[in-house]
Design a protein around this motif. Structure first.
Motif, PDB file in Angstrom:
ATOM      1  N   TRP A   1       0.829  -1.325  -0.101  1.00 50.44           N
ATOM      2  CA  TRP A   1       0.175  -0.115  -0.021  1.00 50.44           C
ATOM      3  C   TRP A   1       0.939   1.271   0.034  1.00 50.44           C
ATOM      4  O   TRP A   1       1.808   1.472   0.965  1.00 50.44           O
ATOM      5  N   TYR A   2       0.930   2.072  -0.924  1.00 52.78           N
ATOM      6  CA  TYR A   2       1.556   3.149  -1.103  1.00 52.78           C
ATOM      7  C   TYR A   2       0.471   4.663  -0.800  1.00 52.78           C
ATOM      8  O   TYR A   2      -0.290   4.766  -1.734  1.00 52.78           O
ATOM      9  N   ALA A   3       0.773   5.307   0.187  1.00 52.97           N
ATOM     10  CA  ALA A   3       0.046   6.475   0.347  1.00 52.97           C
ATOM     11  C   ALA A   3       0.061   7.447  -0.390  1.00 52.97           C
ATOM     12  O   ALA A   3       1.469   7.883  -0.762  1.00 52.97           O
ATOM     13  N   ILE A   4      -0.745   8.220  -0.874  1.00 52.63           N
ATOM     14  CA  ILE A   4      -0.772   9.457  -1.822  1.00 52.63           C
ATOM     15  C   ILE A   4      -1.095  10.696  -0.865  1.00 52.63           C
ATOM     16  O   ILE A   4      -0.420  11.640  -1.323  1.00 52.63           O
TER      17      ILE A   4
ATOM     18  N   ASP B   1      -4.775  14.483 -10.083  1.00 50.63           N
ATOM     19  CA  ASP B   1      -3.308  14.581  -9.438  1.00 50.63           C
ATOM     20  C   ASP B   1      -3.291  13.088  -8.854  1.00 50.63           C
ATOM     21  O   ASP B   1      -1.900  12.497  -8.795  1.00 50.63           O
ATOM     22  N   ALA B   2      -4.266  12.691  -8.025  1.00 49.68           N
ATOM     23  CA  ALA B   2      -4.117  11.233  -7.462  1.00 49.68           C
ATOM     24  C   ALA B   2      -3.738  10.229  -8.660  1.00 49.68           C
ATOM     25  O   ALA B   2      -3.114   9.205  -8.503  1.00 49.68           O
ATOM     26  N   ARG B   3      -4.426  10.276  -9.840  1.00 46.86           N
ATOM     27  CA  ARG B   3      -4.285   9.585 -10.894  1.00 46.86           C
ATOM     28  C   ARG B   3      -2.882   9.695 -11.519  1.00 46.86           C
ATOM     29  O   ARG B   3      -2.507   8.413 -11.774  1.00 46.86           O
ATOM     30  N   LYS B   4      -2.437  10.811 -11.488  1.00 45.84           N
ATOM     31  CA  LYS B   4      -1.021  10.973 -12.247  1.00 45.84           C
ATOM     32  C   LYS B   4      -0.080  10.241 -11.008  1.00 45.84           C
ATOM     33  O   LYS B   4       0.845   9.551 -11.646  1.00 45.84           O
ATOM     34  N   ARG B   5      -0.221  10.523  -9.839  1.00 51.35           N
ATOM     35  CA  ARG B   5       0.628   9.886  -9.028  1.00 51.35           C
ATOM     36  C   ARG B   5       0.726   8.545  -8.776  1.00 51.35           C
ATOM     37  O   ARG B   5       1.828   7.744  -8.742  1.00 51.35           O
ATOM     38  N   ALA B   6      -0.419   7.679  -9.146  1.00 49.38           N
ATOM     39  CA  ALA B   6      -0.776   6.553  -9.104  1.00 49.38           C
ATOM     40  C   ALA B   6       0.118   5.817 -10.264  1.00 49.38           C
ATOM     41  O   ALA B   6       0.816   4.856 -10.215  1.00 49.38           O
ATOM     42  N   ARG B   7       0.098   6.654 -11.359  1.00 54.33           N
ATOM     43  CA  ARG B   7       0.780   6.410 -12.550  1.00 54.33           C
ATOM     44  C   ARG B   7       2.321   6.122 -12.295  1.00 54.33           C
ATOM     45  O   ARG B   7       3.155   5.126 -12.817  1.00 54.33           O
ATOM     46  N   GLU B   8       2.959   7.141 -11.733  1.00 55.60           N
ATOM     47  CA  GLU B   8       4.166   7.279 -11.190  1.00 55.60           C
ATOM     48  C   GLU B   8       4.600   6.281 -10.262  1.00 55.60           C
ATOM     49  O   GLU B   8       5.739   5.790 -10.425  1.00 55.60           O
ATOM     50  N   ILE B   9       3.947   6.171  -9.448  1.00 52.32           N
ATOM     51  CA  ILE B   9       4.166   4.894  -8.502  1.00 52.32           C
ATOM     52  C   ILE B   9       4.130   3.587  -8.894  1.00 52.32           C
ATOM     53  O   ILE B   9       5.201   2.681  -9.000  1.00 52.32           O
TER      54      ILE B   9
END
Length: 407
Positions: A69-72, A82-90
């Motif tokens: 689990w990676y918290a955003i 922004d959450a979707r963009k960060r999810a793609r980066e992770i």
């Protein structure tokens, strides 16, 4: 994985309105709901309605891999896009075999805000007395001016420009302090391996012109102004601060060192104040003889429960907010016809007054705890000249009290 968090098999296409409507089913501590548009992106919902973005994925081969689990961040603070963009980066980092948490931590350490926080912790660990003053200055003038940029993005031209701007605004003392504090911080970053070299390394201010050399900062108040100044002190709504100002004028010590005076540092019977080395600017213990006029001021101060300070600020903490404290005093000074003055001018007034009274330079400099420039004197003269300092300060205090009509 967060404790006892149920994964809901049904996925929904996240929208702001749908996320706002999500709730935690009765009997569950937490629930995680997935987005159909961005694989791995989920919202964790608690019974109290708190919602947090997570990326949930497996690390390792196939279904035998460990679920991570990676918290955003909180849904309220991180927009959906922004959450979707960060999810793609992770997910991209995981696919490359990297640890997103470690990579994010490394990126933060290399940025200004994180480095300043680490620097502040180091100053606290080392017991630096003025650490709060330093960190506030850096936060306001460095972080506030440049933002949370990568440390490598701080360049000499920008930093020198910031210093020059403060000087052009007539804030030369602040500019010098800022330059010193920034240089210290950047050198610390180099020592910690956060920078290869300080962008201010080797930087020198332009040589001062003759006009600048002739211009002397601040001023020493004249004898005719001292009675007016003494009356202006009474304009402070805080009697403790008024007593503090009188003590500055009678002793000529630095404002922070005087504000940090503790009852245990003062021997009223022996008429002596010992400023401990960790408080002084010079980093050495300094003994200050107390004239009877100062002993009277100190003895009249109330001793507050929970504070060992002679001149405590709000909540028994050390004094802060000098500009606000000085506002009514400066207003009274103007009304009484006094030219502008600063707290440090009180120290200049004492030094100048001692010279006018015929006190030898060596004794006057010792009173102010200035460094002795004579190498031979430093090496061989170990006397503290305490009695000569006492005579000088007694003479100065008597002179001041005679001027204000209370001697």
């Amino acid at each position: 994985m967060p404790r006892r968090c149920a994964l809901v098999a049904e996925k929904i296409r996240f929208t702001t309105r749908r996320i706002a409507a999500l709730t935690c089913p009765p009997g569950k501590d937490r629930v995680a709901i997935f987005d159909t548009e961005q694989p791995g992106l989920a919202v964790r919902v608690t019974p109290t309605g708190n919602k947090t973005w997570y990326v949930i994925t497996r690390t390792g081969p196939g279904r035998s891999g460990k679920v991570r689990w990676y918290a955003i961040g909180a849904v309220a603070k991180v927009p959906l896009a922004d959450a979707r963009k960060r999810a793609r980066e992770i997910l991209g980092a995981v696919a490359r075999g990297l640890d997103p948490v470690a990579e994010e931590r490394k990126a933060r350490v290399g940025r200004l805000a994180e480095a300043l926080d680490a620097y502040a912790r180091d100053l606290e660990r080392r017991g630096i007395v003025n650490r709060r003053k330093w960190t506030v200055l850096l936060q306001r003038e460095l972080l506030g001016r440049f933002g949370d940029v990568p440390l490598a993005g701080l360049d000499r031209r920008s930093l020198a420009g910031a210093i020059a701007q403060l000087e052009s605004q007539g804030q030369r003392g602040k500019a010098a302090d800022f330059r010193q504090r920034v240089s210290g911080f950047l050198n610390w970053c180099v020592d910690q391996g956060l920078l290869q070299a300080s962008p201010l390394a080797g930087w020198r201010r332009p040589r001062r012109s003759r006009a600048e050399r002739l211009e002397r900062p601040g001023r020493a108040l004249e004898d005719r102004e001292i009675p007016i100044l003494w009356r202006a002190f009474e304009a402070s709504p805080d009697p403790v601060f008024a007593a503090y100002l009188r003590t500055l004028l009678l002793l000529g010590q630095r404002r922070t060192e005087t504000a940090l005076m503790r009852w245990r540092d003062v021997d009223l019977d022996a008429c002596l104040w010992t400023i401990r080395a960790e408080v002084t600017k010079a980093g050495r213990e300094h003994k200050v003889p107390l004239p009877r006029e100062v002993v009277t001021i100190l003895a009249s101060q109330p001793r507050l429960a929970g504070s060992e300070l002679v001149f405590p600020g709000r909540g028994a903490a050390p004094m802060t907010g000098w500009s606000k404290r000085m506002r009514p005093v400066h207003a009274a000074s103007r009304e009484l016809g006094l030219e502008p003055w600063t707290l440090h001018d009180l120290r200049r007034t004492v030094r100048t007054g001692l010279a006018r009274l015929g006190v030898r330079d060596e004794i006057a400099e010792r009173i102010l705890n200035h460094s002795v420039r004579d190498v031979l004197a430093v090496t061989y003269d170990r006397s503290d000249r305490l009695e000569e300092m006492r005579e000088a300060l007694t003479m100065w205090a008597g002179h001041v009290l005679a001027l204000v009509g209370t001697g």
